[in-house]
Write a protein that holds these residues in place. Structure first.
Motif, PDB file in Angstrom:
ATOM      1  N   THR A  22      31.090 -19.011  55.474  1.00 51.40           N
ATOM      2  CA  THR A  22      30.115 -18.162  54.788  1.00 51.40           C
ATOM      3  C   THR A  22      28.701 -18.487  55.254  1.00 51.40           C
ATOM      4  O   THR A  22      28.446 -19.510  55.887  1.00 51.40           O
ATOM      5  CB  THR A  22      30.184 -18.356  53.264  1.00 51.40           C
ATOM      6  N   ARG A  23      27.793 -17.593  54.896  1.00 55.03           N
ATOM      7  CA  ARG A  23      26.363 -17.821  55.090  1.00 55.03           C
ATOM      8  C   ARG A  23      25.693 -17.846  53.728  1.00 55.03           C
ATOM      9  O   ARG A  23      25.972 -17.001  52.857  1.00 55.03           O
ATOM     10  CB  ARG A  23      25.759 -16.707  55.941  1.00 55.03           C
ATOM     11  N   GLY A  24      24.805 -18.790  53.537  1.00 49.72           N
ATOM     12  CA  GLY A  24      24.057 -18.859  52.293  1.00 49.72           C
ATOM     13  C   GLY A  24      22.983 -17.789  52.242  1.00 49.72           C
ATOM     14  O   GLY A  24      22.241 -17.593  53.215  1.00 49.72           O
ATOM     15  N   ILE A  25      22.911 -17.077  51.128  1.00 53.27           N
ATOM     16  CA  ILE A  25      21.913 -16.021  50.939  1.00 53.27           C
ATOM     17  C   ILE A  25      20.954 -16.479  49.851  1.00 53.27           C
ATOM     18  O   ILE A  25      21.319 -16.565  48.677  1.00 53.27           O
ATOM     19  CB  ILE A  25      22.560 -14.672  50.556  1.00 53.27           C
ATOM     20  N   TRP A  58      26.222  -7.487  48.988  1.00 52.61           N
ATOM     21  CA  TRP A  58      26.553  -7.057  50.344  1.00 52.61           C
ATOM     22  C   TRP A  58      25.312  -6.487  51.043  1.00 52.61           C
ATOM     23  O   TRP A  58      25.019  -6.839  52.194  1.00 52.61           O
ATOM     24  CB  TRP A  58      27.664  -6.000  50.289  1.00 52.61           C
ATOM     25  N   ILE A  59      24.577  -5.631  50.354  1.00 51.18           N
ATOM     26  CA  ILE A  59      23.403  -4.989  50.949  1.00 51.18           C
ATOM     27  C   ILE A  59      22.312  -6.005  51.258  1.00 51.18           C
ATOM     28  O   ILE A  59      21.683  -5.965  52.332  1.00 51.18           O
ATOM     29  CB  ILE A  59      22.889  -3.883  50.019  1.00 51.18           C
ATOM     30  N   LYS A  60      22.074  -6.927  50.358  1.00 46.77           N
ATOM     31  CA  LYS A  60      21.042  -7.925  50.620  1.00 46.77           C
ATOM     32  C   LYS A  60      21.377  -8.736  51.871  1.00 46.77           C
ATOM     33  O   LYS A  60      20.507  -8.968  52.727  1.00 46.77           O
ATOM     34  CB  LYS A  60      20.881  -8.859  49.422  1.00 46.77           C
ATOM     35  N   ALA A  61      22.635  -9.167  52.004  1.00 43.16           N
ATOM     36  CA  ALA A  61      23.025  -9.957  53.163  1.00 43.16           C
ATOM     37  C   ALA A  61      22.907  -9.165  54.456  1.00 43.16           C
ATOM     38  O   ALA A  61      22.615  -9.719  55.520  1.00 43.16           O
ATOM     39  CB  ALA A  61      24.457 -10.457  52.988  1.00 43.16           C
ATOM     40  N   ALA A  62      23.109  -7.850  54.374  1.00 41.83           N
ATOM     41  CA  ALA A  62      23.090  -7.017  55.578  1.00 41.83           C
ATOM     42  C   ALA A  62      21.692  -6.583  55.988  1.00 41.83           C
ATOM     43  O   ALA A  62      21.409  -6.460  57.185  1.00 41.83           O
ATOM     44  CB  ALA A  62      23.963  -5.780  55.354  1.00 41.83           C
ATOM     45  N   GLU A  94      26.738 -16.921  48.480  1.00 39.13           N
ATOM     46  CA  GLU A  94      27.207 -16.976  49.863  1.00 39.13           C
ATOM     47  C   GLU A  94      28.020 -15.712  50.149  1.00 39.13           C
ATOM     48  O   GLU A  94      28.580 -15.105  49.247  1.00 39.13           O
ATOM     49  CB  GLU A  94      28.085 -18.210  50.099  1.00 39.13           C
ATOM     50  N   ILE A  95      28.074 -15.347  51.411  1.00 38.86           N
ATOM     51  CA  ILE A  95      28.891 -14.205  51.828  1.00 38.86           C
ATOM     52  C   ILE A  95      29.553 -14.540  53.148  1.00 38.86           C
ATOM     53  O   ILE A  95      28.997 -15.304  53.953  1.00 38.86           O
ATOM     54  CB  ILE A  95      28.043 -12.926  51.948  1.00 38.86           C
ATOM     55  N   GLY A  96      30.741 -14.001  53.380  1.00 35.77           N
ATOM     56  CA  GLY A  96      31.476 -14.293  54.597  1.00 35.77           C
ATOM     57  C   GLY A  96      30.679 -13.961  55.847  1.00 35.77           C
ATOM     58  O   GLY A  96      30.081 -12.896  55.952  1.00 35.77           O
ATOM     59  N   ARG A  97      30.689 -14.881  56.776  1.00 45.09           N
ATOM     60  CA  ARG A  97      30.022 -14.618  58.061  1.00 45.09           C
ATOM     61  C   ARG A  97      30.743 -13.496  58.795  1.00 45.09           C
ATOM     62  O   ARG A  97      30.112 -12.707  59.512  1.00 45.09           O
ATOM     63  CB  ARG A  97      30.009 -15.890  58.909  1.00 45.09           C
ATOM     64  N   SER A 154      22.810 -10.204  61.214  1.00 49.14           N
ATOM     65  CA  SER A 154      21.938  -9.629  60.186  1.00 49.14           C
ATOM     66  C   SER A 154      20.784 -10.591  59.941  1.00 49.14           C
ATOM     67  O   SER A 154      20.729 -11.681  60.527  1.00 49.14           O
ATOM     68  CB  SER A 154      22.737  -9.438  58.899  1.00 49.14           C
ATOM     69  N   PRO A 155      19.838 -10.235  59.064  1.00 50.85           N
ATOM     70  CA  PRO A 155      18.740 -11.172  58.789  1.00 50.85           C
ATOM     71  C   PRO A 155      19.211 -12.538  58.301  1.00 50.85           C
ATOM     72  O   PRO A 155      18.473 -13.516  58.410  1.00 50.85           O
ATOM     73  CB  PRO A 155      17.934 -10.449  57.701  1.00 50.85           C
TER      74      PRO A 155
END
Length: 434
Positions: free
Chosen positions: A59-62, A244-248, A104-107, A352-353
């Motif tokens: 995952t990536r930390g958001i 999802w949108i924030k991570a993207a 967190e969200i999946g990389r 993504s950012p």
């Protein structure tokens, strides 16, 4: 779930008729005929495996909790500081992307290899009581898109296998929300064998090694409920629409418009159509690996005026690739409707950012956000939001305003749309031994 042949033939004729009328790329903007049919019939390096029933999820930390949301009018080429600034249309305006907490969200998207490990854990007898598999997903039924084979005579926990090696690191593409929720429950009820963290760019990377549990009906989601929602404050989840949108799209460095990018791959320019869209991937014809990773920014989608990214397993004859399908489409209609193919996860290489990959293009992804049905539909079914575009669709489906929706158990798309995926989220943090 394996179906009686007579039922399969009836449903196949219905699917074929609706596909010809509506086409298949428009999942996020539902076709009236398709929605009606569904209601009538019922709906980089990939993460690896560590042994039977053990999966690795990265995952990536958001961060930046409390970030501002933006307003969008569905499927229009703009974002607004607030909905008061947006034009007043019948489509309305939604505020999206604001999340008040870190998560967190999946990389990457969940892969076929991971899904097969889950199937063999959750359904060791091969009886499939929870509709986790259909023959449509097999290589024999669908040579070009069939990802997973089933063997009735295999031993316990061995009934499911990756159809061809090339599929192992592709996104699982036949998901419903309920299937995704059951995968999450298997993670939630499983045992975290290890958790490692490393700093990387604007975020951190967290890698979980998890022994899956066969318990799928309760965990983060209670599948006995008509519209399952999160039951815990900590653990694995299907990301919400805002997560999802924030991570993207949300850029903590302030890039884009009101800090939101137009694509999950690059800031783009709102209002210019697809002029600043990412480049489309080109795939190795027999493997689905990306060959033009240097052409950044890059995404697996069907760019206007260019061929869709496509491949077919090298073990399959060209004739079977272009004609054999479980939907009953003729050899002329089938290749027109089914053009794009899923690429190996992460190989497009454009982050993504926050450093996630493939949130633009490849498989469209489920969120756990429940939403009212579209105009003209009753409330008999539970609808959820999806995001991310797809390899068979154009650039506009990668915009933040592509706030698509589908029933959580859409039998029609489940059997005819091989680009439905998901990725994992984590809320509250998880530790080894959890």
């Amino acid at each position: 779930m394996r179906l009686a042949s007579c039922r399969t033939r009836r449903r196949t004729r219905l699917r074929a008729a609706v596909l010809v009328a509506c086409g298949v790329p428009a999942l996020l903007a539902p076709c009236t005929a398709a929605s009606g049919a569904a209601a009538a019939t019922g709906p980089g390096q990939p993460p690896g495996l560590g042994g039977d029933g053990v999966v690795t999820v990265t995952t990536r930390g958001i961060g930046a909790p409390g970030n501002p949301a933006v307003g969008v009018v569905p499927f229009t080429d703009a974002v607004y500081r607030t909905c008061a600034d947006a034009p007043q249309t019948a489509q309305g305006c939604q505020m999206i992307g604001g999340v008040p907490y870190a998560y967190e969200i999946g990389r990457l998207e969940v892969t076929v290899e991971q899904w097969v490990a889950f199937l063999n854990t959750a359904d060791p007898t091969g009886r499939d009581p929870h509709d986790l598999y259909d023959d449509t997903e097999s290589a024999s039924a669908w040579p070009r898109y069939g990802q997973i084979d089933f063997s009735a005579g295999a031993g316990p926990g061995r009934h499911y296998s990756v159809a061809y090696p090339q599929w192992a690191a592709k996104p699982y593409g036949f998901s419903t929300f309920l299937r995704a929720a059951r995968f999450v429950n298997a993670l939630q009820n499983g045992r975290v064998l290890s958790r490692t963290t490393s700093a990387d760019g604007p975020s951190r990377t967290v890698t979980y090694r998890v022994a899956l549990s066969p318990r799928t009906e309760r965990g983060m989601y209670d599948l006995a409920r008509r519209a399952p929602t999160r039951t815990r404050a900590t653990g694995f989840v299907v990301p919400s629409q805002n997560e999802w949108i924030k991570a993207a799209y949300y850029d903590p460095a302030g890039g884009g418009t009101y800090s939101y990018w137009k694509y999950p791959t690059n800031a783009g320019v709102f209002g210019d159509g697809d002029a600043t869209a990412p480049n489309p991937t080109v795939l190795t014809p027999a493997t689905g690996d990306v060959t033009n990773a240097a052409d950044q920014p890059l995404a697996s989608y069907h760019a206007s005026g260019k061929p869709a990214p496509a491949w077919c397993p090298g073990q399959v004859s060209p004739e079977d690739c272009t004609t054999v399908n479980p939907i009953g489409l003729d050899p002329v209609s089938y290749p027109k409707l089914y053009q794009g193919s899923l690429s190996t996860v992460g190989q497009a290489g454009t982050p993504s950012p926050w450093g996630t990959l493939d949130q633009g293009g490849n498989a469209v992804e489920w969120t756990d956000t429940v939403t009212p049905p579209p105009a003209g539909q009753n409330g008999a079914r539970v609808w959820r939001r999806l995001h991310g575009g797809v390899s068979n669709a154009e650039a506009f489906q990668m915009w933040p305003s592509a706030v698509g929706l589908q029933p959580q158990d859409n039998d029609f798309y489940n059997h005819t749309y091989p680009w439905l995926g998901f990725r994992i989220g984590v809320i509250g943090g998880m530790g080894a031994g959890a």
